[in-house]
Design a protein around this motif. Structure first.
Motif, PDB file in Angstrom:
ATOM      1  N   THR A 287       1.868   4.661  -3.189  1.00 45.19           N
ATOM      2  CA  THR A 287       1.556   6.070  -2.922  1.00 45.19           C
ATOM      3  C   THR A 287       2.324   6.976  -3.874  1.00 45.19           C
ATOM      4  O   THR A 287       3.500   6.725  -4.172  1.00 45.19           O
ATOM      5  CB  THR A 287       1.949   6.422  -1.455  1.00 45.19           C
ATOM      6  OG1 THR A 287       1.328   5.495  -0.579  1.00 45.19           O
ATOM      7  CG2 THR A 287       1.519   7.835  -1.098  1.00 45.19           C
TER       8      THR A 287
ATOM      9  N   LYS B  41      -5.243  10.212  -0.550  1.00 44.51           N
ATOM     10  CA  LYS B  41      -3.930  10.339  -1.188  1.00 44.51           C
ATOM     11  C   LYS B  41      -2.801   9.738  -0.356  1.00 44.51           C
ATOM     12  O   LYS B  41      -1.685   9.590  -0.853  1.00 44.51           O
ATOM     13  CB  LYS B  41      -3.631  11.813  -1.469  1.00 44.51           C
ATOM     14  CG  LYS B  41      -4.555  12.405  -2.520  1.00 44.51           C
ATOM     15  CD  LYS B  41      -4.225  13.853  -2.783  1.00 44.51           C
ATOM     16  CE  LYS B  41      -5.159  14.435  -3.842  1.00 44.51           C
ATOM     17  NZ  LYS B  41      -4.879  15.864  -4.116  1.00 44.51           N
ATOM     18  N   TYR B  42      -3.056   9.448   0.907  1.00 43.83           N
ATOM     19  CA  TYR B  42      -2.028   8.914   1.796  1.00 43.83           C
ATOM     20  C   TYR B  42      -2.295   7.443   2.088  1.00 43.83           C
ATOM     21  O   TYR B  42      -3.454   7.019   2.131  1.00 43.83           O
ATOM     22  CB  TYR B  42      -1.973   9.735   3.090  1.00 43.83           C
ATOM     23  CG  TYR B  42      -1.415  11.114   2.833  1.00 43.83           C
ATOM     24  CD1 TYR B  42      -0.067  11.377   2.972  1.00 43.83           C
ATOM     25  CD2 TYR B  42      -2.250  12.141   2.390  1.00 43.83           C
ATOM     26  CE1 TYR B  42       0.454  12.625   2.700  1.00 43.83           C
ATOM     27  CE2 TYR B  42      -1.738  13.401   2.110  1.00 43.83           C
ATOM     28  CZ  TYR B  42      -0.382  13.638   2.270  1.00 43.83           C
ATOM     29  OH  TYR B  42       0.118  14.875   1.988  1.00 43.83           O
ATOM     30  N   PRO B  43      -1.246   6.648   2.291  1.00 41.12           N
ATOM     31  CA  PRO B  43      -1.449   5.198   2.398  1.00 41.12           C
ATOM     32  C   PRO B  43      -2.405   4.789   3.517  1.00 41.12           C
ATOM     33  O   PRO B  43      -3.170   3.853   3.357  1.00 41.12           O
ATOM     34  CB  PRO B  43      -0.037   4.651   2.641  1.00 41.12           C
ATOM     35  CG  PRO B  43       0.807   5.813   3.001  1.00 41.12           C
ATOM     36  CD  PRO B  43       0.174   7.011   2.385  1.00 41.12           C
TER      37      PRO B  43
ATOM     38  N   ASN C  66       3.153  12.632  -2.041  1.00 43.57           N
ATOM     39  CA  ASN C  66       2.412  12.283  -0.827  1.00 43.57           C
ATOM     40  C   ASN C  66       3.223  11.359   0.074  1.00 43.57           C
ATOM     41  O   ASN C  66       3.143  11.452   1.305  1.00 43.57           O
ATOM     42  CB  ASN C  66       1.080  11.627  -1.188  1.00 43.57           C
ATOM     43  CG  ASN C  66       0.192  12.563  -1.982  1.00 43.57           C
ATOM     44  OD1 ASN C  66      -0.050  12.339  -3.158  1.00 43.57           O
ATOM     45  ND2 ASN C  66      -0.287  13.614  -1.365  1.00 43.57           N
ATOM     46  N   PHE C  67       4.017  10.480  -0.541  1.00 44.00           N
ATOM     47  CA  PHE C  67       4.884   9.607   0.238  1.00 44.00           C
ATOM     48  C   PHE C  67       5.888  10.430   1.048  1.00 44.00           C
ATOM     49  O   PHE C  67       6.079  10.201   2.243  1.00 44.00           O
ATOM     50  CB  PHE C  67       5.615   8.636  -0.698  1.00 44.00           C
ATOM     51  CG  PHE C  67       6.637   7.779  -0.008  1.00 44.00           C
ATOM     52  CD1 PHE C  67       6.247   6.744   0.829  1.00 44.00           C
ATOM     53  CD2 PHE C  67       7.986   8.007  -0.191  1.00 44.00           C
ATOM     54  CE1 PHE C  67       7.191   5.949   1.473  1.00 44.00           C
ATOM     55  CE2 PHE C  67       8.937   7.223   0.444  1.00 44.00           C
ATOM     56  CZ  PHE C  67       8.538   6.193   1.277  1.00 44.00           C
TER      57      PHE C  67
ATOM     58  N   THR D  56       0.840  -1.207   0.000  1.00 46.16           N
ATOM     59  CA  THR D  56       0.000   0.000   0.000  1.00 46.16           C
ATOM     60  C   THR D  56       0.870   1.250   0.000  1.00 46.16           C
ATOM     61  O   THR D  56       0.615   2.209  -0.737  1.00 46.16           O
ATOM     62  CB  THR D  56      -0.919   0.006   1.242  1.00 46.16           C
ATOM     63  OG1 THR D  56      -1.738  -1.165   1.220  1.00 46.16           O
ATOM     64  CG2 THR D  56      -1.799   1.247   1.275  1.00 46.16           C
ATOM     65  N   VAL D  57       1.925   1.243   0.812  1.00 48.40           N
ATOM     66  CA  VAL D  57       2.829   2.399   0.882  1.00 48.40           C
ATOM     67  C   VAL D  57       3.543   2.590  -0.451  1.00 48.40           C
ATOM     68  O   VAL D  57       3.684   3.714  -0.943  1.00 48.40           O
ATOM     69  CB  VAL D  57       3.849   2.217   2.029  1.00 48.40           C
ATOM     70  CG1 VAL D  57       4.944   3.269   1.956  1.00 48.40           C
ATOM     71  CG2 VAL D  57       3.145   2.282   3.379  1.00 48.40           C
TER      72      VAL D  57
END
Length: 203
Positions: free
Chosen positions: A23, A69-71, A27-28, A19-20
């Motif tokens: 991104t 937008k974030y994980p 956003n990451f 999931t990360v």
């Protein structure tokens, strides 16, 4: 606040790591800076399904759009739920954010209640066990005392040792015998500015 609050560190599962990785890069990077790449939720009266329903049906559009937008979301984490800082995640505990700051100064540890238009209307500082709602990086590394050795410290020591050595006398050259043909080409160029050592602490 001058003492470290130790809270458990989260280890991402294989599925969470995927999931990360999905991104968007910007956003990451933002998630790393805010400590929400590996957040650790406090106990909640809602189940995850109930929370998802509230986010979809009750939250205003601007919150849902940013949260996606974030994980693991953006709006749902208070300061005390934030995870490990980006330097410690990169095995650079000598540059831990809270070691650099001398304490949990990030974002002034303030959460906000927003209205339907996204304006902050009130400060929110809550924790069920009365512990301060602040972000201390969850890495078990020391946050005070002598810093562990790392590339930035080794670089700094190397510069200091070079600066302490006496400069060698410049070799004499016969400028008449060897004219510098590149001098004219170099006249329009600017000399590079020295890099501030503080920049090294970002990476």
């Amino acid at each position: 606040m001058n003492h470290v609050i130790r809270r458990p560190q989260r280890t991402l599962t294989t599925e969470e790591c995927e999931t990360v990785r999905g991104t968007a890069l910007l956003n990451f990077q933002g998630g790393l800076i805010m400590g929400i790449i590996d957040p650790v939720p406090n106990p909640s009266p809602m189940s995850e399904d109930e929370g998802a329903w509230v986010r979809e049906q009750v939250w205003p559009g601007f919150m849902t759009e940013l949260d996606r937008k974030y994980p693991f979301g953006f709006w749902r984490w208070s300061m005390c739920e934030r995870g490990t800082c980006w330097n410690c995640l990169a095995k650079r505990c000598d540059l831990c954010v809270h070691r650099q700051e001398g304490g949990p100064h990030v974002d002034d540890n303030t959460d906000w209640v927003h209205d339907a238009r996204g304006r902050g209307v009130a400060k929110l500082i809550l924790r069920p066990d009365d512990a301060p709602c602040v972000w201390w990086c969850r890495c078990p590394c020391a946050k005070d005392g002598p810093a562990p050795d790392g590339p930035a410290r080794r670089r700094r020591r190397a510069k200091e040792s070079v600066a302490a050595k006496p400069e060698a006398a410049p070799a004499e050259t016969d400028s008449a015998a060897r004219p510098d043909h590149s001098a004219a080409a170099r006249q329009g160029r600017r000399a590079p500015e020295p890099v501030d050592e503080a920049q090294y602490t970002l990476f």
